[in-house]
Design a protein around this motif. Structure first.
Motif, PDB file in Angstrom:
ATOM      1  N   ARG A 197       0.813  -1.219   0.000  1.00 59.81           N
ATOM      2  CA  ARG A 197       0.000   0.000   0.000  1.00 59.81           C
ATOM      3  C   ARG A 197       0.845   1.267   0.000  1.00 59.81           C
ATOM      4  N   LEU A 198       2.160   1.089   0.117  1.00 58.01           N
ATOM      5  CA  LEU A 198       3.047   2.250   0.066  1.00 58.01           C
ATOM      6  C   LEU A 198       4.331   1.855  -0.649  1.00 58.01           C
ATOM      7  N   MET A 199       4.705   2.661  -1.627  1.00 60.29           N
ATOM      8  CA  MET A 199       5.989   2.472  -2.303  1.00 60.29           C
ATOM      9  C   MET A 199       6.776   3.771  -2.157  1.00 60.29           C
ATOM     10  N   ILE A 200       8.013   3.607  -1.676  1.00 57.12           N
ATOM     11  CA  ILE A 200       8.874   4.771  -1.474  1.00 57.12           C
ATOM     12  C   ILE A 200      10.059   4.675  -2.432  1.00 57.12           C
ATOM     13  N   VAL A 201      10.391   5.763  -3.084  1.00 49.38           N
ATOM     14  CA  VAL A 201      11.630   5.814  -3.866  1.00 49.38           C
ATOM     15  C   VAL A 201      12.463   6.965  -3.308  1.00 49.38           C
ATOM     16  N   ASP A 202      13.520   6.625  -2.604  1.00 51.62           N
ATOM     17  CA  ASP A 202      14.346   7.609  -1.896  1.00 51.62           C
ATOM     18  C   ASP A 202      15.808   7.341  -2.268  1.00 51.62           C
ATOM     19  N   SER A 203      16.367   8.067  -3.160  1.00 53.45           N
ATOM     20  CA  SER A 203      15.904   9.238  -3.866  1.00 53.45           C
ATOM     21  C   SER A 203      15.466   8.897  -5.290  1.00 53.45           C
ATOM     22  N   LEU A 204      14.451   9.595  -5.747  1.00 48.12           N
ATOM     23  CA  LEU A 204      13.960   9.394  -7.115  1.00 48.12           C
ATOM     24  C   LEU A 204      15.016   9.776  -8.151  1.00 48.12           C
ATOM     25  N   THR A 205      15.733  10.852  -7.902  1.00 49.21           N
ATOM     26  CA  THR A 205      16.505  11.507  -8.963  1.00 49.21           C
ATOM     27  C   THR A 205      18.025  11.377  -8.856  1.00 49.21           C
ATOM     28  N   ALA A 206      18.535  10.909  -7.706  1.00 48.43           N
ATOM     29  CA  ALA A 206      19.994  10.951  -7.500  1.00 48.43           C
ATOM     30  C   ALA A 206      20.769  10.194  -8.590  1.00 48.43           C
ATOM     31  N   HIS A 207      20.340   8.967  -8.894  1.00 53.27           N
ATOM     32  CA  HIS A 207      21.057   8.201  -9.933  1.00 53.27           C
ATOM     33  C   HIS A 207      20.945   8.884 -11.288  1.00 53.27           C
ATOM     34  N   PHE A 208      19.750   9.334 -11.611  1.00 55.85           N
ATOM     35  CA  PHE A 208      19.546   9.980 -12.914  1.00 55.85           C
ATOM     36  C   PHE A 208      20.465  11.185 -13.057  1.00 55.85           C
ATOM     37  N   ARG A 209      20.556  11.913 -11.974  1.00 54.21           N
ATOM     38  CA  ARG A 209      21.355  13.128 -12.011  1.00 54.21           C
ATOM     39  C   ARG A 209      22.842  12.803 -12.187  1.00 54.21           C
ATOM     40  N   ALA A 210      23.289  11.752 -11.491  1.00 55.66           N
ATOM     41  CA  ALA A 210      24.706  11.399 -11.565  1.00 55.66           C
ATOM     42  C   ALA A 210      25.081  10.800 -12.911  1.00 55.66           C
ATOM     43  N   GLU A 211      24.113  10.092 -13.517  1.00 51.80           N
ATOM     44  CA  GLU A 211      24.443   9.341 -14.729  1.00 51.80           C
ATOM     45  C   GLU A 211      24.305  10.150 -16.019  1.00 51.80           C
ATOM     46  N   TYR A 212      23.309  11.008 -16.042  1.00 55.51           N
ATOM     47  CA  TYR A 212      23.090  11.784 -17.270  1.00 55.51           C
ATOM     48  C   TYR A 212      23.651  13.183 -17.054  1.00 55.51           C
ATOM     49  N   VAL A 213      24.880  13.364 -17.492  1.00 54.04           N
ATOM     50  CA  VAL A 213      25.562  14.623 -17.220  1.00 54.04           C
ATOM     51  C   VAL A 213      25.631  15.466 -18.484  1.00 54.04           C
ATOM     52  N   ARG A 215      24.210  18.814 -21.110  1.00 55.83           N
ATOM     53  CA  ARG A 215      23.046  19.114 -21.929  1.00 55.83           C
ATOM     54  C   ARG A 215      22.678  17.991 -22.889  1.00 55.83           C
ATOM     55  N   GLY A 216      23.707  17.346 -23.453  1.00 57.87           N
ATOM     56  CA  GLY A 216      23.465  16.309 -24.456  1.00 57.87           C
ATOM     57  C   GLY A 216      22.657  15.151 -23.915  1.00 57.87           C
ATOM     58  N   ALA A 217      22.796  14.893 -22.615  1.00 53.77           N
ATOM     59  CA  ALA A 217      22.146  13.731 -22.009  1.00 53.77           C
ATOM     60  C   ALA A 217      20.774  14.069 -21.445  1.00 53.77           C
ATOM     61  N   LEU A 218      20.425  15.335 -21.508  1.00 54.16           N
ATOM     62  CA  LEU A 218      19.216  15.778 -20.810  1.00 54.16           C
ATOM     63  C   LEU A 218      17.937  15.144 -21.351  1.00 54.16           C
ATOM     64  N   ALA A 219      17.826  15.092 -22.668  1.00 56.49           N
ATOM     65  CA  ALA A 219      16.592  14.571 -23.262  1.00 56.49           C
ATOM     66  C   ALA A 219      16.372  13.129 -22.837  1.00 56.49           C
ATOM     67  N   GLU A 220      17.450  12.350 -22.870  1.00 57.94           N
ATOM     68  CA  GLU A 220      17.330  10.939 -22.512  1.00 57.94           C
ATOM     69  C   GLU A 220      16.988  10.786 -21.031  1.00 57.94           C
ATOM     70  N   ARG A 221      17.623  11.604 -20.201  1.00 64.07           N
ATOM     71  CA  ARG A 221      17.338  11.552 -18.766  1.00 64.07           C
ATOM     72  C   ARG A 221      15.864  11.839 -18.501  1.00 64.07           C
ATOM     73  N   GLN A 222      15.356  12.882 -19.133  1.00 57.89           N
ATOM     74  CA  GLN A 222      13.971  13.270 -18.897  1.00 57.89           C
ATOM     75  C   GLN A 222      13.005  12.205 -19.405  1.00 57.89           C
ATOM     76  N   GLN A 223      13.375  11.593 -20.534  1.00 61.30           N
ATOM     77  CA  GLN A 223      12.536  10.542 -21.105  1.00 61.30           C
ATOM     78  C   GLN A 223      12.427   9.356 -20.140  1.00 61.30           C
ATOM     79  N   ASN A 224      13.577   8.971 -19.575  1.00 65.85           N
ATOM     80  CA  ASN A 224      13.569   7.837 -18.656  1.00 65.85           C
ATOM     81  C   ASN A 224      12.884   8.182 -17.342  1.00 65.85           C
ATOM     82  N   LEU A 225      13.106   9.377 -16.863  1.00 59.97           N
ATOM     83  CA  LEU A 225      12.429   9.806 -15.637  1.00 59.97           C
ATOM     84  C   LEU A 225      10.916   9.812 -15.835  1.00 59.97           C
TER      85      LEU A 225
END
Ligand code: ADP
Ligand code: MG
Length: 313
Positions: A197-213, A215-225
């Motif tokens: 009844r509860l799902m927690i994602v802590d942190s939602l964005t940390a991996h995405f932020r570290a992996e997609y560095v 401007r070039g990677a931004l579109a892909e990061r946003q798509q996956n997020l």
């Protein structure tokens, strides 16, 4: 839905499937909503074949549809509200965190995001009459900050059996953003045998932020997020569950979202989250939670405290 791979589509052999995957068409939905011209180009197939593939993907994928308002009202009657142990915060949220919705907590390091998640996890195991959901909890831990000792402290403070509470909290470490996304699929499989009844994602964005560095990677990061958020929302709907995710504000300007007080993931996360809550530190160990952009509640603030016992007024 599991089992529906793009290879099962008529006209998609292994070579075409690989080309599609390389181009980012990893599931049926992505293909179902594409135009024949674009698909033909990326997969190097004829346009008429592309039309057939897309039409089959539309049938196989659950593209959704229109529902009458009375059915939606019926489903919304099943919405439950999860308490935070702070009256002020619960009032801010119209009675607690809603099931079938995503609540995003964003704020600086140390603002109390993870502590709030712990408190919600403990509370979700409690009976409905105590503001809980009488359910199991999944936690996707991306920063290795899950501390069972804190669960024990918070459970004890509420006169609960700490071991019983811990047994209902299922934690998975996510080692990268791809793993994080896979864990939501895994969670949906496991949820058939549990009452999650509860799902927690802590942190939602940390991996995405570290992996997609950069401007070039931004579109892909946003798509996956974006996909990740929609998978989470689907989990919320299927299980009548609360989704709580955390997001850090970038201390240093992000590559794209330069404002340091803006949460990572920008509009993508913001639009997919049903409720956005900004946590910030205040005087005397107090925290201020500000509700932003709610579909049905006014923008307002609540003062909470975070102590050894957990979240309180
Ligand atoms: P973040 O927003 O980065 O996830 P946390 O939720 O981990 O931040 O908040 C950390 C804060 O929680 C600490 O600075 C402290 O104020 C409070 N805290 C953590 N553990 C305890 C504890 N055992 N007793 C009292 N307060 C605690
Ligand atoms: Mg944290």
């Amino acid at each position: 839905m599991p089992g529906n791979s793009i290879e099962e589509l008529p006209g998609v052999g292994p070579a075409t499937a690989e080309k599609l995957r390389d181009a980012g068409y990893v599931d049926l939905m992505a293909i179902a909503v594409e135009s024949p011209k674009v698909l033909a180009e990326v997969a190097e197939i004829g346009e008429s074949t592309a039309v057939k593939i897309i039409s089959a993907a539309k049938q196989a994928a659950d593209v959704g549809g229109f529902e009458t308002g009375d059915l939606i009202l019926e489903r919304r009657k099943n919405i439950h509200k999860l308490t935070s142990c702070s009256k002020a915060f619960d009032e801010l949220m119209g009675g607690g965190l809603e099931t079938q919705a995503i609540a995003e907590f964003f704020g600086e390091f140390g603002s109390g995001k993870t502590q709030m998640c712990f408190q919600l996890a403990v509370n979700a195991t409690r009976p409905v009459e105590d503001g809980g959901l009488d359910g199991d909890v999944f936690i996707i831990d991306t920063e290795n900050t899950f501390r069972p000792e804190r669960i024990v402290q918070m459970a004890t403070a509420l006169d609960l059996d700490p071991e019983a509470v811990l047994k209902r909290i299922h934690v998975a470490r996510a080692f990268n953003s791809h793993h994080q996304m896979l864990l939501v699929e895994k969670a949906q499989e496991l949820a058939h045998e549990m009452n999650v009844r509860l799902m927690i994602v802590d942190s939602l964005t940390a991996h995405f932020r570290a992996e997609y560095v950069g401007r070039g990677a931004l579109a892909e990061r946003q798509q996956n997020l974006n996909k990740h958020m929609h998978d989470l929302l689907r989990f919320a709907d299927l299980n009548n569950a609360v989704i709580a995710v955390t997001n850090q504000v970038s201390a240093k300007p992000d590559a794209f979202f330069g404002d340091p007080t803006r949460p990572i993931g920008g509009h993508i996360v913001g639009h997919a989250a049903t409720y956005r809550l900004y946590l910030r530190k205040s005087k005397g160990g107090k925290r201020i939670a500000r509700l932003i952009d709610s579909p049905n509640l006014p923008e307002a603030e609540a003062v909470i405290t975070v102590g050894e016992d957990g979240v309180r007024d």
